[in-house]
Design a protein around this motif. Structure first.
Motif, PDB file in Angstrom:
ATOM      1  N   PHE A 175       0.829  -1.206   0.000  1.00  0.00           N
ATOM      2  CA  PHE A 175       0.000   0.000   0.000  1.00  0.00           C
ATOM      3  C   PHE A 175       0.865   1.258   0.000  1.00  0.00           C
ATOM      4  CE2 PHE A 175      -1.515   3.324   2.932  1.00  0.00           C
ATOM      5  CZ  PHE A 175      -2.516   3.878   2.132  1.00  0.00           C
ATOM      6  N   SER A 176       1.903   1.274   0.832  1.00  0.00           N
ATOM      7  CA  SER A 176       2.779   2.442   0.931  1.00  0.00           C
ATOM      8  C   SER A 176       3.453   2.752  -0.403  1.00  0.00           C
ATOM      9  CB  SER A 176       3.848   2.211   2.008  1.00  0.00           C
ATOM     10  OG  SER A 176       3.244   1.992   3.269  1.00  0.00           O
ATOM     11  N   MET A 183       2.434   2.103  -3.512  1.00  0.00           N
ATOM     12  CA  MET A 183       1.499   2.685  -4.480  1.00  0.00           C
ATOM     13  C   MET A 183       1.031   4.072  -4.038  1.00  0.00           C
ATOM     14  SD  MET A 183       1.161   0.865  -7.108  1.00  0.00           S
ATOM     15  CE  MET A 183       0.947  -0.741  -7.880  1.00  0.00           C
ATOM     16  N   ALA A 184       0.745   4.234  -2.744  1.00  0.00           N
ATOM     17  CA  ALA A 184       0.259   5.520  -2.236  1.00  0.00           C
ATOM     18  C   ALA A 184       1.308   6.617  -2.404  1.00  0.00           C
ATOM     19  CB  ALA A 184      -0.140   5.394  -0.770  1.00  0.00           C
ATOM     20  N   LEU A 185       2.566   6.301  -2.124  1.00  0.00           N
ATOM     21  CA  LEU A 185       3.630   7.284  -2.299  1.00  0.00           C
ATOM     22  C   LEU A 185       3.937   7.503  -3.786  1.00  0.00           C
ATOM     23  CD1 LEU A 185       6.029   6.222   0.596  1.00  0.00           C
ATOM     24  CD2 LEU A 185       4.573   8.257   0.491  1.00  0.00           C
ATOM     25  N   PHE A 187       1.844   7.834  -5.965  1.00  0.00           N
ATOM     26  CA  PHE A 187       0.835   8.803  -6.390  1.00  0.00           C
ATOM     27  C   PHE A 187       1.429  10.197  -6.603  1.00  0.00           C
ATOM     28  CE2 PHE A 187      -1.824  12.233  -4.641  1.00  0.00           C
ATOM     29  CZ  PHE A 187      -2.836  12.286  -5.596  1.00  0.00           C
ATOM     30  N   THR A 235       9.386   3.945  -4.825  1.00  0.00           N
ATOM     31  CA  THR A 235       8.027   3.678  -4.326  1.00  0.00           C
ATOM     32  C   THR A 235       7.367   2.517  -5.055  1.00  0.00           C
ATOM     33  OG1 THR A 235       7.154   5.397  -5.808  1.00  0.00           O
ATOM     34  CG2 THR A 235       7.713   6.045  -3.549  1.00  0.00           C
ATOM     35  N   GLN A 255       6.949  -1.465  -3.329  1.00  0.00           N
ATOM     36  CA  GLN A 255       5.974  -2.404  -3.866  1.00  0.00           C
ATOM     37  C   GLN A 255       6.581  -3.807  -3.969  1.00  0.00           C
ATOM     38  OE1 GLN A 255       2.335  -3.782  -5.432  1.00  0.00           O
ATOM     39  NE2 GLN A 255       2.860  -1.877  -4.388  1.00  0.00           N
ATOM     40  N   LYS A 295      -1.701   8.497 -11.816  1.00  0.00           N
ATOM     41  CA  LYS A 295      -1.391   8.734 -10.399  1.00  0.00           C
ATOM     42  C   LYS A 295      -2.564   8.344  -9.512  1.00  0.00           C
ATOM     43  CE  LYS A 295       1.943  12.501 -11.086  1.00  0.00           C
ATOM     44  NZ  LYS A 295       2.281  13.903 -10.730  1.00  0.00           N
ATOM     45  N   LEU A 349      -2.993   5.218  -6.487  1.00  0.00           N
ATOM     46  CA  LEU A 349      -3.491   5.404  -5.130  1.00  0.00           C
ATOM     47  C   LEU A 349      -4.648   4.453  -4.828  1.00  0.00           C
ATOM     48  CD1 LEU A 349      -3.328   7.018  -2.496  1.00  0.00           C
ATOM     49  CD2 LEU A 349      -4.913   8.676  -3.514  1.00  0.00           C
ATOM     50  N   GLY A 352      -3.388   0.908  -4.469  1.00  0.00           N
ATOM     51  CA  GLY A 352      -2.763   0.744  -3.161  1.00  0.00           C
ATOM     52  C   GLY A 352      -3.786   0.487  -2.071  1.00  0.00           C
ATOM     53  N   GLY A 353      -4.917   1.221  -2.135  1.00  0.00           N
ATOM     54  CA  GLY A 353      -5.986   0.996  -1.168  1.00  0.00           C
ATOM     55  C   GLY A 353      -6.558  -0.407  -1.262  1.00  0.00           C
TER      56      GLY A 353
END
Length: 447
Positions: free
Chosen positions: A92-93, A95-97, A99, A110, A115, A170, A174, A177-178
Motif C-alpha cells: 500500500f505504501s 502505491m500511495a507514495l 501517487f 516507491t 511495492q 497517479k 493510489l 494501493g488501497g
C-alpha cells in the motif's frame, strides 16, 4: 522442522488459508503483471526512454526475489500471519507514495522498491503456509492458490485501464494501493497451525516449566534457522544448474507483459482492445496452471521433462508473437504464450522440490528466489535497451524467446546429471550386495 509436516490437516481450515493465499496472489503478482498498462503513461509523463522506464518493473521484480529469504527468516521468528500483514502495508505504501510521482527515481523507490518488498513479504509466506497445511493435496492446493494471480489479472486489465482513463495514472496507483490493503485481511486469516508453527518440534515436546523450557526453545530454534539459510546448497551441481535456469527464465518471463501493451499500441489497436489482451493472457494462464497441475499429479511424465517441454513451447510462441499484425493474430499468439506460461508456473516449484528434496525445500526456495532475482532485474532493462536500439517493440519478444531456449538447455543438462547419478547409485548398491559374505546372505535369506 519436519514434525510440522508429518500430519498436516490436508483440509478443514486449510481451505480458508488457500482462499486467502489465492487473494494474496491476486493482489501482488497480478498487479505486477498488469503494470504494463502504466508503462506508456509513465514514460510519456516523464519523457523517458523505454529502457529507463522499465527499471521500475525491474526494481520491483528484483526486490520481490531478494526479499524472499528475509521473509522466510521473519516467518521463523514471528508468524506467517505477521509477515503477510506487514507485506500488505508495504505494498500500500509503495502505491500511495507513487501517487506523488515526483520524478523517475521516486518511482523506482516507491512503485519499485516498496511495492516489490510488499509483494515479497506477502507472496513468500502465503506460498509457504499452504504447504504447511497440506501434504497429500499439496500440489492441488498450491495450484489453486497460485491461480489467484490469473483470476485477478483477468479483471485487473480492463479495470486498471478504466481507472487510468478516469483518474489518471497517479490516481489509479493510489486506488490500487488501497485495494492492496486487503492483503492485511488475508494475512489475519492465515492462522498458524497449533501443532505446526515453525517451532513445531518443541511445541509438541512436553518440557518442565522454567529454564528447561527456555533452553529447549533455543535448542530447537537453532536448526530451524540453519535450514532456512542453508547456503551449502550452492555447492550442489543440481541446484546450481536449476538456479541458472531460473535466472535465464526470469530474464524472459517479465518482458512480454511489459511490452505487450506498447506493441499493440504500435499496431494501432484501440486502448479498450489492448486491455482485453491482458485479460486473455490471464484467462489462458489460469487454464494452463490447473491443467498442467492435474496432469503432473498423474505422474505420466517426469516433471523436469514436462518443464523442459513447456519452456520450449513458450519460447516458440514468443518467437511467433511479433509476427502478429492485427488484434486477432496478436490475441491468438498471446493466448498460446499465456497458456504455456501457466503450465510452467504450475510445476517449476515442484521440480525444485524434486531436485533438492523436501528436507531442503525451504532453504532452496529462498535461495532460488534470491539467485533468480538477477534475471528479473536485468531482463526488462536489457529488453528495453534492445527495443530502443531496434526501434521496434518486437525485438523485446525475440530476446525473451531466445533466452528461454537457452534456459531449456540447462534443464536438459540437469536431467542428464540426475540420471547419471541414479545409475551410479544403482551400480554401487548392486556391488555392495554382491560383496556381502556368505553367512550374511544366509541370514538375510531367512529373515
Amino acid at each position: 522442522m519436519q514434525a510440522k509436516d508429518s500430519n498436516p490437516p490436508d483440509g478443514g481450515y486449510g481451505w480458508v488459508v488457500v482462499v486467502s493465499a489465492f487473494v494474496v496472489m491476486g493482489l501482488t503478482v497480478a498487479v505486477l503483471k498488469t503494470f504494463g498498462l502504466f508503462f506508456v503513461e509513465i514514460q510519456q509523463h516523464f519523457d523517458e526512454l523505454a529502457s529507463t522506464t522499465s527499471w521500475i518493473t525491474s526494481v520491483t521484480i528484483a526486490v520481490f526475489h531478494l526479499g524472499a529469504p528475509v521473509a522466510s527468516s521473519l516467518c521463523v521468528q514471528y508468524t506467517h500471519r505477521t509477515v503477510v500483514i506487514t507485506g500488505g502495508l508495504l505494498a500500500f505504501s509503495g502505491m500511495a507514495l507513487g501517487f506523488f510521482g515526483l520524478n523517475m527515481v521516486w518511482m523506482y523507490a516507491t512503485a519499485g522498491f516498496l511495492q516489490g518488498l510488499g509483494i515479497s513479504f506477502s507472496w513468500t509466506p502465503a506460498i509457504s503456509i499452504v504447504s504447511h497445511y497440506f501434504s497429500k493435496k499439496r500440489a492441488l492446493a498450491n495450484a489453486i492458490a497460485s491461480a489467484g494471480e490469473c483470476a485477478f489479472a483477468f479483471t485487473f486489465g480492463p479495470f486498471f485501464q478504466w481507472l487510468i482513463s478516469q483518474y489518471g495514472w497517479k490516481g489509479a496507483l493510489l486506488i490500487i494501493g488501497g485495494i492492496q490493503l486487503n492483503i492485511c485481511v488475508c494475512g489475519a486469516l492465515m492462522r498458524p497451525l497449533a501443532s505446526s508453527c515453525l517451532e513445531a518440534n518443541h511445541c509438541k515436546t512436553e518440557t518442565p516449566p522454567g529454564n528447561g523450557a527456555s533452553r529447549r526453545d533455543k535448542e530447537d530454534k537453532s536448526p530451524i534457522m540453519h535450514k532456512t539459510f542453508n547456503w551449502m546448497l550452492v555447492r550442489r551441481p543440481e541446484f546450481v544448474l536449476y538456479a541458472i535456469f531460473g535466472i535465464l527464465a526470469a530474464m524472459s518471463f517479465f518482458v512480454p507483459p511489459l511490452f505487450l501493451v506498447p506493441l499493440s499500441y504500435s499496431l494501432g489497436i484501440d486502448e479498450s482492445w489492448t486491455a482485453s489482451l491482458l485479460s486473455i493472457l490471464a484467462m489462458v494462464d489460469f487454464g494452463g496452471r490447473l491443467l498442467c497441475g492435474w496432469y503432473a499429479n498423474l505422474h505420466v511424465t517426469k516433471t523436469i521433462h514436462l518443464l523442459a517441454m513447456t519452456i520450449t513451447l513458450i519460447s516458440t510462441s514468443l518467437m511467433l508473437l511479433p509476427l502478429a499484425n492485427n488484434y486477432l493474430s496478436l490475441a491468438i499468439f498471446t493466448g498460446f504464450y499465456g497458456f504455456f506460461f501457466g503450465t510452467t508456473v504450475a510445476i517449476h516449484i515442484t521440480v525444485l522440490a524434486d531436485v533438492v528434496g523436501m528436507p531442503e525445500f525451504d532453504s532452496a526456495l529462498g535461495l532460488f528466489m534470491l539467485i533468480r532475482s538477477t534475471g528479473g532485474f536485468l531482463g526488462p532493462p536489457l529488453a528495453g535497451l534492445i527495443v530502443d536500439m531496434a526501434g521496434d517493440y518486437r525485438a523485446g519478444f525475440y530476446m525473451a524467446g531466445a533466452t528461454l531456449v537457452l534456459s531449456a538447455g540447462f534443464l536438459v543438462v540437469l536431467d542428464r546429471l540426475q540420471q547419471r547419478k541414479k545409475r551410479g547409485s544403482r551400480i554401487r548398491t548392486k556391488s555392495e550386495k554382491s560383496t556381502l559374505p556368505y553367512p550374511s546372505l544366509h541370514l538375510l535369506k531367512h529373515q
